[in-house]
Design a protein around this motif. Structure first.
Motif, PDB file in Angstrom:
ATOM      1  N   TYR A 111      -1.594   8.256  12.985  1.00  0.00           N
ATOM      2  CA  TYR A 111      -2.016   6.863  12.753  1.00  0.00           C
ATOM      3  C   TYR A 111      -3.218   6.841  11.813  1.00  0.00           C
ATOM      4  O   TYR A 111      -3.261   6.071  10.854  1.00  0.00           O
ATOM      5  CB  TYR A 111      -2.419   6.177  14.065  1.00  0.00           C
ATOM      6  N   ALA A 142      -3.469   5.410   7.878  1.00  0.00           N
ATOM      7  CA  ALA A 142      -4.450   4.397   7.492  1.00  0.00           C
ATOM      8  C   ALA A 142      -5.352   4.901   6.365  1.00  0.00           C
ATOM      9  O   ALA A 142      -5.566   4.200   5.367  1.00  0.00           O
ATOM     10  CB  ALA A 142      -5.287   3.989   8.702  1.00  0.00           C
ATOM     11  N   GLU A 143      -5.870   6.121   6.531  1.00  0.00           N
ATOM     12  CA  GLU A 143      -6.813   6.667   5.540  1.00  0.00           C
ATOM     13  C   GLU A 143      -6.147   6.891   4.183  1.00  0.00           C
ATOM     14  O   GLU A 143      -6.795   6.737   3.153  1.00  0.00           O
ATOM     15  CB  GLU A 143      -7.438   7.959   6.068  1.00  0.00           C
ATOM     16  N   ARG A 183      -7.927   2.814   4.406  1.00  0.00           N
ATOM     17  CA  ARG A 183      -8.464   2.210   5.625  1.00  0.00           C
ATOM     18  C   ARG A 183      -9.180   3.295   6.436  1.00  0.00           C
ATOM     19  O   ARG A 183      -9.209   4.451   6.033  1.00  0.00           O
ATOM     20  CB  ARG A 183      -7.345   1.552   6.450  1.00  0.00           C
ATOM     21  N   GLU A 232     -11.053   1.383  12.017  1.00  0.00           N
ATOM     22  CA  GLU A 232     -10.119   0.252  12.050  1.00  0.00           C
ATOM     23  C   GLU A 232      -8.926   0.568  12.956  1.00  0.00           C
ATOM     24  O   GLU A 232      -8.452  -0.311  13.691  1.00  0.00           O
ATOM     25  CB  GLU A 232      -9.642  -0.088  10.634  1.00  0.00           C
ATOM     26  N   VAL A 233      -8.450   1.806  12.924  1.00  0.00           N
ATOM     27  CA  VAL A 233      -7.361   2.223  13.822  1.00  0.00           C
ATOM     28  C   VAL A 233      -7.818   2.058  15.269  1.00  0.00           C
ATOM     29  O   VAL A 233      -7.109   1.483  16.102  1.00  0.00           O
ATOM     30  CB  VAL A 233      -6.919   3.676  13.540  1.00  0.00           C
ATOM     31  N   ILE A 281      -0.391  -0.688  13.060  1.00  0.00           N
ATOM     32  CA  ILE A 281      -0.814   0.393  12.165  1.00  0.00           C
ATOM     33  C   ILE A 281      -0.133   0.237  10.804  1.00  0.00           C
ATOM     34  O   ILE A 281      -0.768   0.437   9.758  1.00  0.00           O
ATOM     35  CB  ILE A 281      -0.518   1.780  12.788  1.00  0.00           C
ATOM     36  N   LEU A 316      -1.975  -2.421   8.915  1.00  0.00           N
ATOM     37  CA  LEU A 316      -3.248  -1.889   8.424  1.00  0.00           C
ATOM     38  C   LEU A 316      -3.016  -1.083   7.148  1.00  0.00           C
ATOM     39  O   LEU A 316      -3.709  -1.276   6.149  1.00  0.00           O
ATOM     40  CB  LEU A 316      -3.898  -1.008   9.503  1.00  0.00           C
ATOM     41  N   ALA A 317      -2.027  -0.202   7.188  1.00  0.00           N
ATOM     42  CA  ALA A 317      -1.735   0.651   6.033  1.00  0.00           C
ATOM     43  C   ALA A 317      -1.246  -0.159   4.828  1.00  0.00           C
ATOM     44  O   ALA A 317      -1.410   0.268   3.692  1.00  0.00           O
ATOM     45  CB  ALA A 317      -0.697   1.708   6.411  1.00  0.00           C
TER      46      ALA A 317
END
Length: 116
Positions: A18, A22-23, A27, A31-32, A101, A104-105
């Motif tokens: 996850y 995101a990274e 992100r 945030e995760v 997730i 977010l991504a």
């Protein structure tokens, strides 16, 4: 009926995926964590404790302090399945997390992800 193998997987084994997802899209881990805590009601400390204890997905959601009532506003497709159509409660919770997730991504604003 046999349980899906995701139920017995530890959240800690999937958590780095996850964060990496995101990274990779700019992100952050914070945030995760915020998303997971929003969804489940765990504090940051409780989340870290669950990860450290290698709790499986089924128990992670069963032990969640307070599942966010706004999570039912999460709609859309994850792995080719509409999250709102998933009947089995634990699988639906897992897919809610997957969907958040993904959002977010994809660069969605945190206010929208957290259904504010």
């Amino acid at each position: 009926m046999e349980k899906h193998k995701i139920y017995t997987m530890s959240v800690a084994s999937v958590y780095p995926l996850y964060v990496a997802k995101a990274e990779k899209k700019g992100r952050t881990k914070a945030e995760v964590d915020e998303i997971i805590c929003w969804l489940t009601g765990y504090s940051q400390e409780q989340l870290e404790d669950q990860l450290e204890k290698q709790v499986d997905f089924e128990n992670f959601f069963l032990e969640a302090p307070k599942l966010n009532p706004s999570r039912t506003l999460i709609k859309g497709v994850v792995c080719g399945v509409r999250v709102e159509d998933i009947e089995e409660p634990t699988m639906r919770e897992i897919r809610y997390l997957d969907k958040l997730i993904d959002e977010l991504a994809k660069g969605k604003a945190m206010d929208k992800i957290l259904r504010k």
